[in-house]
Write a protein that holds these residues in place. Structure first.
Motif, PDB file in Angstrom:
ATOM      1  N   GLN A  38      -9.451  18.747  25.109  1.00  0.00           N
ATOM      2  CA  GLN A  38      -9.252  19.832  24.154  1.00  0.00           C
ATOM      3  C   GLN A  38      -9.382  19.253  22.749  1.00  0.00           C
ATOM      4  O   GLN A  38      -8.775  18.236  22.436  1.00  0.00           O
ATOM      5  CB  GLN A  38      -7.859  20.432  24.344  1.00  0.00           C
ATOM      6  CG  GLN A  38      -7.500  21.525  23.344  1.00  0.00           C
ATOM      7  CD  GLN A  38      -6.020  21.845  23.365  1.00  0.00           C
ATOM      8  OE1 GLN A  38      -5.173  20.972  23.144  1.00  0.00           O
ATOM      9  NE2 GLN A  38      -5.669  23.097  23.635  1.00  0.00           N
ATOM     10  N   LEU A  40      -8.731  20.548  19.037  1.00  0.00           N
ATOM     11  CA  LEU A  40      -8.297  21.529  18.051  1.00  0.00           C
ATOM     12  C   LEU A  40      -9.081  21.313  16.772  1.00  0.00           C
ATOM     13  O   LEU A  40      -9.540  20.199  16.497  1.00  0.00           O
ATOM     14  CB  LEU A  40      -6.797  21.396  17.807  1.00  0.00           C
ATOM     15  CG  LEU A  40      -5.902  21.681  19.022  1.00  0.00           C
ATOM     16  CD1 LEU A  40      -4.474  21.265  18.723  1.00  0.00           C
ATOM     17  CD2 LEU A  40      -5.975  23.136  19.427  1.00  0.00           C
ATOM     18  N   GLU A  82      -2.493  29.184  20.023  1.00  0.00           N
ATOM     19  CA  GLU A  82      -2.701  27.750  19.778  1.00  0.00           C
ATOM     20  C   GLU A  82      -3.692  27.114  20.749  1.00  0.00           C
ATOM     21  O   GLU A  82      -4.004  25.928  20.627  1.00  0.00           O
ATOM     22  CB  GLU A  82      -1.377  26.985  19.841  1.00  0.00           C
ATOM     23  CG  GLU A  82      -0.617  27.141  21.137  1.00  0.00           C
ATOM     24  CD  GLU A  82       0.498  28.170  21.000  1.00  0.00           C
ATOM     25  OE1 GLU A  82       0.267  29.209  20.331  1.00  0.00           O
ATOM     26  OE2 GLU A  82       1.581  27.935  21.576  1.00  0.00           O
ATOM     27  N   ASP A  83      -4.192  27.896  21.687  1.00  0.00           N
ATOM     28  CA  ASP A  83      -5.205  27.396  22.617  1.00  0.00           C
ATOM     29  C   ASP A  83      -6.612  27.515  22.043  1.00  0.00           C
ATOM     30  O   ASP A  83      -7.581  27.082  22.670  1.00  0.00           O
ATOM     31  CB  ASP A  83      -5.148  28.153  23.945  1.00  0.00           C
ATOM     32  CG  ASP A  83      -3.818  27.981  24.659  1.00  0.00           C
ATOM     33  OD1 ASP A  83      -3.443  28.896  25.420  1.00  0.00           O
ATOM     34  OD2 ASP A  83      -3.151  26.947  24.445  1.00  0.00           O
ATOM     35  N   GLU A  84      -6.705  28.107  20.865  1.00  0.00           N
ATOM     36  CA  GLU A  84      -8.012  28.247  20.227  1.00  0.00           C
ATOM     37  C   GLU A  84      -8.526  26.856  19.851  1.00  0.00           C
ATOM     38  O   GLU A  84      -7.938  26.154  19.011  1.00  0.00           O
ATOM     39  CB  GLU A  84      -7.897  29.139  18.981  1.00  0.00           C
ATOM     40  CG  GLU A  84      -9.095  30.008  18.781  1.00  0.00           C
ATOM     41  CD  GLU A  84      -8.940  31.096  17.756  1.00  0.00           C
ATOM     42  OE1 GLU A  84      -8.951  32.268  18.150  1.00  0.00           O
ATOM     43  OE2 GLU A  84      -8.842  30.757  16.561  1.00  0.00           O
ATOM     44  N   ALA A  85      -9.604  26.454  20.504  1.00  0.00           N
ATOM     45  CA  ALA A  85     -10.103  25.087  20.370  1.00  0.00           C
ATOM     46  C   ALA A  85     -11.443  24.968  21.083  1.00  0.00           C
ATOM     47  O   ALA A  85     -11.909  25.921  21.715  1.00  0.00           O
ATOM     48  CB  ALA A  85      -9.115  24.097  20.991  1.00  0.00           C
TER      49      ALA A  85
END
Lengths: 110, 122
Positions: A38, A40, A82-85
């Motif tokens: 992941q 970010l 907050e998973d936007e990545a």
């Protein structure tokens, strides 16, 4: 040019389940374990899933990985902002005798 | 704390040489491969190669073989990536990362450096 193919984008609303695919071949996914990273925005990549379906300490169980044949998938359940990545799959490739990353998938939380 | 700390951002001119560093701490530096990963602006991750600090054995991606040189100095627990003649196309963020796992074909990069931005411009 990456040998692991991912969809360029995926999206969902908060709480939804999102799945990202990673397509490879017999020389990489078909014969070796798959890992997911992941990234970010503006930060270094982080190990999210290793050896197909193992989560490092601290990674929420909303993230899960699976592998079948020459393909693998990452699932994010209960999607959060907050998973936007960007998400990348990766595996060792026996033909290239090296590590290969997927093309990457940008996840957007609507 | 296990960590990899990379050297700071660099701005260079085409044709110049450069060596960036990646210092490991909090673990046995000689027991894990260190990998280098390139990320060009707005693009994905590209594996450049790995080096084993214990004996400096290395493996390069065919795309980077002959373009860069990896090295390691176990006395200062630091890995290096160097160019002899930079080109504008080398402009990118470069990450080092620790490869965990008993063998490279099942290993994953579990610890990452913060990245070193290299800008090559005349």
């Amino acid at each position: 040019q990456s040998v692991l193919t991912q969809p360029p984008s995926a999206s969902g609303t908060p709480g939804q389940r999102v799945t990202i695919s990673c397509s490879g071949s017999s020389s990489n996914i078909g014969s070796n374990t798959v890992h997911w990273y992941q990234q970010l925005p503006g930060t270094a990549p982080k190990l999210l899933i290793y050896r197909n379906n193992q989560r490092p300490s601290g990674v929420p169980d909303r993230f899960s990985g699976s592998k079948s044949g020459t393909s693998a998938s990452l699932a994010i359940s209960g999607l959060q902002s907050e998973d936007e990545a960007d998400y990348y799959c990766a595996a060792w490739d026996d033909s290239l005798n090296g590590y290969v990353f997927g093309t990457g998938t940008k996840v957007t939380v609507l | 704390e296990v960590q990899l700390v990379q050297s700071g951002a660099e701005v260079k001119k085409p044709g110049e040489s450069l060596k960036i560093s990646c210092k490991g701490s909090g673990y046995s530096f000689t027991d894990y491969w260190i990998g280098w990963v390139r990320q060009m602006p707005g693009k994905g991750l590209e594996w450049m190669g790995i080096i084993y600090p214990g004996d400096s054995k290395s493996k390069y991606s065919p795309a980077f073989q002959g373009q860069v040189t990896m090295s390691a100095d176990k006395s200062v627990t630091t890995a290096y990536l160097q160019w002899s003649s930079l080109q504008a196309s080398d402009t990118a963020m470069y990450y080092c990362a620790r490869l965990t796992g008993t063998t490279v074909w099942i290993g994953s990069f579990d610890i990452w450096g913060q990245g070193t931005m290299v800008t090559v411009s005349s």
